[in-house]
Scaffold this motif. Sequence first.
Motif, PDB file in Angstrom:
ATOM      1  N   VAL A  53       0.814  -1.192  -0.236  1.00  0.00           N
ATOM      2  CA  VAL A  53       0.071  -0.093  -0.045  1.00  0.00           C
ATOM      3  C   VAL A  53       0.759   1.116  -0.068  1.00  0.00           C
ATOM      4  CG1 VAL A  53      -1.616   1.322   1.453  1.00  0.00           C
ATOM      5  CG2 VAL A  53      -2.089  -1.252   1.098  1.00  0.00           C
ATOM      6  N   SER A  56       1.943   1.725  -3.370  1.00  0.00           N
ATOM      7  CA  SER A  56       1.013   2.219  -4.117  1.00  0.00           C
ATOM      8  C   SER A  56       0.989   3.678  -4.101  1.00  0.00           C
ATOM      9  CB  SER A  56      -0.353   1.530  -3.750  1.00  0.00           C
ATOM     10  OG  SER A  56      -0.217   0.194  -4.079  1.00  0.00           O
ATOM     11  N   VAL A  57       0.874   4.140  -2.883  1.00  0.00           N
ATOM     12  CA  VAL A  57       0.744   5.680  -2.656  1.00  0.00           C
ATOM     13  C   VAL A  57       1.972   6.459  -3.260  1.00  0.00           C
ATOM     14  CG1 VAL A  57       0.756   7.589  -0.745  1.00  0.00           C
ATOM     15  CG2 VAL A  57      -0.696   5.561  -0.303  1.00  0.00           C
ATOM     16  N   ASP A  90      -9.071   9.592  -4.484  1.00  0.00           N
ATOM     17  CA  ASP A  90      -9.676   8.186  -5.102  1.00  0.00           C
ATOM     18  C   ASP A  90      -8.635   7.517  -5.795  1.00  0.00           C
ATOM     19  OD1 ASP A  90     -11.946   8.987  -3.804  1.00  0.00           O
ATOM     20  OD2 ASP A  90     -12.861   9.640  -5.562  1.00  0.00           O
ATOM     21  N   LYS A  93      -6.357   5.517  -3.991  1.00  0.00           N
ATOM     22  CA  LYS A  93      -6.974   4.137  -3.349  1.00  0.00           C
ATOM     23  C   LYS A  93      -7.227   3.181  -4.416  1.00  0.00           C
ATOM     24  CE  LYS A  93      -9.547   6.205   0.715  1.00  0.00           C
ATOM     25  NZ  LYS A  93     -10.727   6.404   1.311  1.00  0.00           N
ATOM     26  N   ARG A  94      -7.309   3.612  -5.676  1.00  0.00           N
ATOM     27  CA  ARG A  94      -7.370   2.802  -6.983  1.00  0.00           C
ATOM     28  C   ARG A  94      -6.040   2.120  -7.181  1.00  0.00           C
ATOM     29  NH1 ARG A  94     -10.488   6.869  -9.190  1.00  0.00           N
ATOM     30  NH2 ARG A  94      -8.616   7.754 -10.289  1.00  0.00           N
ATOM     31  N   GLN A  95      -5.057   2.875  -7.093  1.00  0.00           N
ATOM     32  CA  GLN A  95      -3.753   2.398  -7.100  1.00  0.00           C
ATOM     33  C   GLN A  95      -3.397   1.198  -6.115  1.00  0.00           C
ATOM     34  OE1 GLN A  95      -1.607   3.649  -9.749  1.00  0.00           O
ATOM     35  NE2 GLN A  95       0.078   1.924  -8.852  1.00  0.00           N
ATOM     36  N   ALA A  96      -3.971   1.372  -4.841  1.00  0.00           N
ATOM     37  CA  ALA A  96      -3.904   0.435  -3.700  1.00  0.00           C
ATOM     38  C   ALA A  96      -4.782  -0.921  -4.050  1.00  0.00           C
ATOM     39  CB  ALA A  96      -4.193   0.955  -2.349  1.00  0.00           C
ATOM     40  N   ASP A  98      -7.049  -3.780  -3.862  1.00  0.00           N
ATOM     41  CA  ASP A  98      -7.953  -4.609  -2.805  1.00  0.00           C
ATOM     42  C   ASP A  98      -7.421  -4.093  -1.329  1.00  0.00           C
ATOM     43  OD1 ASP A  98      -9.484  -5.821  -4.720  1.00  0.00           O
ATOM     44  OD2 ASP A  98      -7.996  -7.610  -4.909  1.00  0.00           O
ATOM     45  N   ASP A  99      -6.292  -3.548  -1.120  1.00  0.00           N
ATOM     46  CA  ASP A  99      -5.870  -3.383   0.025  1.00  0.00           C
ATOM     47  C   ASP A  99      -5.960  -1.641   0.411  1.00  0.00           C
ATOM     48  OD1 ASP A  99      -4.964  -5.869   0.386  1.00  0.00           O
ATOM     49  OD2 ASP A  99      -3.159  -5.543  -0.534  1.00  0.00           O
ATOM     50  N   ALA A 100      -6.841  -1.170  -0.299  1.00  0.00           N
ATOM     51  CA  ALA A 100      -7.348   0.257  -0.099  1.00  0.00           C
ATOM     52  C   ALA A 100      -7.812   0.551   0.906  1.00  0.00           C
ATOM     53  CB  ALA A 100      -8.255   0.761  -1.200  1.00  0.00           C
ATOM     54  N   ILE A 103      -5.808   2.018   4.195  1.00  0.00           N
ATOM     55  CA  ILE A 103      -5.406   3.507   4.192  1.00  0.00           C
ATOM     56  C   ILE A 103      -6.469   4.192   4.958  1.00  0.00           C
ATOM     57  CG2 ILE A 103      -5.110   5.597   2.620  1.00  0.00           C
ATOM     58  CD1 ILE A 103      -4.661   3.805   0.394  1.00  0.00           C
TER      59      ILE A 103
END
Length: 144
Positions: A53, A56-57, A90, A93-96, A98-100, A103
């Motif tokens: 995650v 991803s951020v 958003d 969160k899309r980049q993360a 299923d693990d969004a 966050i």
Amino acid sequence: MRIKRTTPSSGISRRTRLIAVSTGLVAAAAIAVPSANASDTPTTFSSAELKGVSGSVLKADVPGTAWAVDSETNRVLLTVDSTVSQAEIDKIKRQAGDDAGAITVKRTPGTFSKLIQGGDAIYTSGWRCSSASTSAAAAASSTS
């Protein structure tokens, strides 16, 4: 022929039955309620998921963000300044994926600014070092 009553008709006995029935209903409700709210239990994330995650951020590359893993809540705490829109949150969160859910977003007033840049001195534990700029670090890693 006379039939003897098997249940007592006194007021105390009726109250006792009423209390017993009420207690049974309350106990049944208490058992049913936790299972109905089982989906409300917080999801725990592994350290690998939290690292993913965080990556991803970073990949989302949204200016005005800062993040760290909060060990108390086992979540990634994403702090965003006043320049970050809901659409950009958003995007993160899309980049993360299923693990969004790992966050936790916290808004802070004002805007973030860099207080250090490549080549600035960093002092830690009596040692002096310097920070490398992103482009210098990338160039150094590509030449080795």
